[in-house]
Design an enzyme around this catalytic site. Structure first.
Site, PDB file in Angstrom:
ATOM      1  N   GLY A  16       0.825  -1.214   0.000  1.00 22.83           N
ATOM      2  CA  GLY A  16       0.000   0.000   0.000  1.00 22.83           C
ATOM      3  C   GLY A  16       0.857   1.260   0.000  1.00 22.83           C
ATOM      4  O   GLY A  16       0.487   2.263  -0.620  1.00 22.83           O
ATOM      5  N   LYS A  42      -1.167   5.443  15.254  1.00 22.52           N
ATOM      6  CA  LYS A  42       0.165   4.899  14.924  1.00 22.52           C
ATOM      7  C   LYS A  42       1.007   5.974  14.225  1.00 22.52           C
ATOM      8  O   LYS A  42       0.453   6.759  13.429  1.00 22.52           O
ATOM      9  CB  LYS A  42       0.022   3.729  13.944  1.00 22.52           C
ATOM     10  CG  LYS A  42      -0.377   2.406  14.575  1.00 22.52           C
ATOM     11  CD  LYS A  42      -0.332   1.347  13.481  1.00 22.52           C
ATOM     12  CE  LYS A  42      -0.668  -0.020  13.994  1.00 22.52           C
ATOM     13  NZ  LYS A  42      -0.686  -1.022  12.928  1.00 22.52           N
ATOM     14  N   LYS A 124      -7.295 -15.701  -1.833  1.00 21.16           N
ATOM     15  CA  LYS A 124      -7.559 -14.504  -2.642  1.00 21.16           C
ATOM     16  C   LYS A 124      -8.652 -14.788  -3.676  1.00 21.16           C
ATOM     17  O   LYS A 124      -9.512 -13.942  -3.936  1.00 21.16           O
ATOM     18  CB  LYS A 124      -6.272 -14.048  -3.357  1.00 21.16           C
ATOM     19  CG  LYS A 124      -5.234 -13.426  -2.425  1.00 21.16           C
ATOM     20  CD  LYS A 124      -3.942 -13.113  -3.157  1.00 21.16           C
ATOM     21  CE  LYS A 124      -2.821 -12.696  -2.230  1.00 21.16           C
ATOM     22  NZ  LYS A 124      -2.894 -11.336  -1.717  1.00 21.16           N
TER      23      LYS A 124
HETATM   24  N1  LIG Z   1       4.652 -10.499  -4.248  1.00 18.82           N
HETATM   25  C1  LIG Z   1       5.323 -10.591  -3.136  1.00 18.82           C
HETATM   26  O1  LIG Z   1       6.530 -10.873  -3.100  1.00 18.82           O
HETATM   27  C2  LIG Z   1       4.599 -10.331  -1.847  1.00 18.82           C
HETATM   28  C3  LIG Z   1       5.305 -10.276  -0.641  1.00 18.82           C
HETATM   29  C4  LIG Z   1       4.581 -10.004   0.522  1.00 18.82           C
HETATM   30  C5  LIG Z   1       3.215  -9.778   0.452  1.00 18.82           C
HETATM   31  N2  LIG Z   1       2.579  -9.859  -0.748  1.00 18.82           N
HETATM   32  C6  LIG Z   1       1.125  -9.649  -0.878  1.00 18.82           C
HETATM   33  O2  LIG Z   1       0.851  -8.290  -0.677  1.00 18.82           O
HETATM   34  C7  LIG Z   1      -0.362  -8.161   0.044  1.00 18.82           C
HETATM   35  C8  LIG Z   1      -0.185  -7.041   1.060  1.00 18.82           C
HETATM   36  O3  LIG Z   1       0.834  -7.445   1.967  1.00 18.82           O
HETATM   37  P1  LIG Z   1       1.810  -6.404   2.636  1.00 18.82           P
HETATM   38  O4  LIG Z   1       2.929  -7.209   3.213  1.00 18.82           O
HETATM   39  O5  LIG Z   1       2.080  -5.289   1.703  1.00 18.82           O
HETATM   40  O6  LIG Z   1       0.848  -5.899   3.796  1.00 18.82           O
HETATM   41  P2  LIG Z   1       1.262  -5.150   5.160  1.00 18.82           P
HETATM   42  O7  LIG Z   1       2.576  -4.480   4.999  1.00 18.82           O
HETATM   43  O8  LIG Z   1       1.088  -6.135   6.262  1.00 18.82           O
HETATM   44  O9  LIG Z   1       0.160  -4.027   5.245  1.00 18.82           O
HETATM   45  C9  LIG Z   1      -1.186  -4.294   5.486  1.00 18.82           C
HETATM   46  C10 LIG Z   1      -1.958  -2.993   5.474  1.00 18.82           C
HETATM   47  O10 LIG Z   1      -3.339  -3.296   5.636  1.00 18.82           O
HETATM   48  C11 LIG Z   1      -3.841  -2.545   6.742  1.00 18.82           C
HETATM   49  N3  LIG Z   1      -4.896  -3.325   7.390  1.00 18.82           N
HETATM   50  C12 LIG Z   1      -4.796  -4.561   7.927  1.00 18.82           C
HETATM   51  N4  LIG Z   1      -5.976  -4.952   8.439  1.00 18.82           N
HETATM   52  C13 LIG Z   1      -6.848  -3.939   8.207  1.00 18.82           C
HETATM   53  C14 LIG Z   1      -8.218  -3.733   8.493  1.00 18.82           C
HETATM   54  N5  LIG Z   1      -8.939  -4.657   9.125  1.00 18.82           N
HETATM   55  N6  LIG Z   1      -8.788  -2.570   8.109  1.00 18.82           N
HETATM   56  C15 LIG Z   1      -8.073  -1.628   7.454  1.00 18.82           C
HETATM   57  N7  LIG Z   1      -6.759  -1.763   7.160  1.00 18.82           N
HETATM   58  C16 LIG Z   1      -6.158  -2.902   7.525  1.00 18.82           C
HETATM   59  C17 LIG Z   1      -2.637  -2.332   7.648  1.00 18.82           C
HETATM   60  O11 LIG Z   1      -2.865  -1.230   8.490  1.00 18.82           O
HETATM   61  P3  LIG Z   1      -2.707  -1.272  10.099  1.00 18.82           P
HETATM   62  O12 LIG Z   1      -2.272  -2.654  10.492  1.00 18.82           O
HETATM   63  O13 LIG Z   1      -1.684  -0.233  10.405  1.00 18.82           O
HETATM   64  O14 LIG Z   1      -4.051  -0.920  10.583  1.00 18.82           O
HETATM   65  C18 LIG Z   1      -1.563  -2.050   6.606  1.00 18.82           C
HETATM   66  O15 LIG Z   1      -1.651  -0.731   6.159  1.00 18.82           O
HETATM   67  C19 LIG Z   1      -0.655  -9.508   0.700  1.00 18.82           C
HETATM   68  O16 LIG Z   1      -1.927  -9.931   0.378  1.00 18.82           O
HETATM   69  C20 LIG Z   1       0.388 -10.450   0.170  1.00 18.82           C
HETATM   70  O17 LIG Z   1      -0.166 -11.584  -0.436  1.00 18.82           O
HETATM   71  C21 LIG Z   1       3.239 -10.123  -1.885  1.00 18.82           C
END
Ligand SMILES: NC(=O)c1ccc[n+]([C@@H]2O[C@H](COP(=O)([O-])OP(=O)(O)OC[C@H]3O[C@@H](n4cnc5c(N)ncnc54)[C@H](OP(=O)(O)O)[C@@H]3O)[C@@H](O)[C@H]2O)c1
Length: 326
Positions: A16, A42, A124
């Site tokens: 994000g 935060k 997903k």
């Molecule tokens: N392609 C790749 O190599 C790779 C690697 C890792 C992940 N991914 C994919 O990328 C996607 C995102 O992962 P990420 O690691 O970027 O995520 P992340 O860093 O864990 O971030 C998650 C975001 O979602 C927010 N969030 C979580 N629960 C929420 C809720 N109930 N309401 C509103 N906001 C919420 C969190 O905010 P707060 O917690 O601050 O509220 C944070 O901003 C995943 O689905 C994963 O499959 C891909």
């Protein structure tokens, strides 16, 4: 002319964050973000206040508040973390009711078919099926594997600061099978292009920086660091055995993050380095549009440039305090 309004969920996260930066940089969207109330104080959320964006503090499950927030929103982009995926069901329902013109659910993973290859993919796909049942306009974007999780650690320890795995010297499956990898910072640039593009409506789009094998990745890090890397080889048959053993104990949730990371990692490896799913040809076979064809003028960052930054200690610490071991 008024700019289309985009609501981003997960703006403080890794994916994000990339999307937020690039939407703002593109300048052709009016960007709004949704933050859950428990995160509103935060530091990462307070930092958003310096940007010229509208911040909505709301629970995704609060349908009344959500209806209000979504009124007039053109595009919803969700980069919600994997532990909150199901929250996208009420979000999609509310988006449909509010007449949102495009919903981008949290894909941003590798190319793989549904059906027990990767639990995270199937998770997903349940959201994607729900969106289609609603007849909600969508775009699904997959991105290969981030450069930021694709590099081995070196004996001197100078890349440890940015690694999710410590140590990371394992080569899983076929060392020479090429897979799509991408700099996380380029994801946002592609998302900004894709979400403004009518050609990508109701389509899957595949984005990637480079196609490299694990041997090529290890070789590049050796060349640029001048360090000889250890390689622990896990051939395909052993990989499958390890995956099945890990699956047998897995609860299919995130209650034990260490267990989840192990299953997810082994399933990713099986898909990428045994099945050869995460590559442009297979993506096209599955019906994806290729972002390279859509936006030939955009030149993604190279893995080599990323490794140079990494070795200089300048890579982002995306996993500070969260490293795992096999
Ligand atoms: N392609 C790749 O190599 C790779 C690697 C890792 C992940 N991914 C994919 O990328 C996607 C995102 O992962 P990420 O690691 O970027 O995520 P992340 O860093 O864990 O971030 C998650 C975001 O979602 C927010 N969030 C979580 N629960 C929420 C809720 N109930 N309401 C509103 N906001 C919420 C969190 O905010 P707060 O917690 O601050 O509220 C944070 O901003 C995943 O689905 C994963 O499959 C891909």
């Amino acid at each position: 002319m008024t700019k289309p309004r985009v609501l981003l969920i997960g703006a403080t996260g890794r994916t994000g964050g990339s999307i937020l930066n690039c939407l703002l940089e593109a300048g052709n969207f009016s960007v709004e973000v949704l933050i859950r109330p428990s995160s509103s104080t935060k530091p990462s959320v307070l930092a958003l206040k310096d940007l010229n964006i509208k911040i909505h503090i709301a629970e995704i499950s609060d349908s009344t508040h959500l209806a209000e927030i979504l009124t007039g929103i053109n595009t919803v982009i969700s980069a919600i973390g994997p532990t909150a995926h199901n929250e996208q069901i009420p979000l999609a329902n509310a988006a449909k009711k509010a007449g949102v013109k495009r919903f981008v659910p949290c894909g941003f993973t590798t190319v793989a078919p549904p059906g027990n290859i990767m639990w995270i993919r199937d998770h997903k796909e349940e959201i994607y099926q729900h969106i289609r049942k609603l007849h909600l306009p969508y775009t699904i974007i997959d991105v290969g594997i981030w450069y930021q999780v694709s590099f081995p650690t070196v004996p001197s320890g100078r890349t440890d600061y940015a690694s999710i795995l410590l140590p990371n010297v394992t080569i899983l499956g076929d060392p020479n099978m090429k897979t799509a990898i991408t700099d996380i910072r380029d994801i946002g640039t592609y998302v900004a292009e894709i979400t403004a593009d009518e050609r990508t409506l109701n389509k899957f789009v595949f984005v990637y920086g480079e196609l490299l094998s694990q041997e090529e990745v290890f070789g590049k890090v050796e060349e640029l660091s001048g360090e000889k890397l250890e390689r622990v080889l896990v051939p395909p048959e052993l990989l499958l055995t390890l995956r099945d053993e890990a699956r047998a104990f897995f609860q299919y949730d995130f209650s034990n993050m260490k267990e989840a990371i192990k299953v997810i990692g082994l399933e990713y490896a099986y898909s990428k380095f045994v099945r050869n799913d995460n590559c442009p040809d297979y993506a096209k076979y599955l019906g994806y549009l290729d972002a390279r064809d859509l936006y030939p003028e955009f030149v993604p960052r190279t893995f080599e440039d990323f490794v140079r930054e990494l070795l200089e200690g300048k890579a982002a610490q995306l996993f500070a305090g969260e490293s795992y071991q096999w």
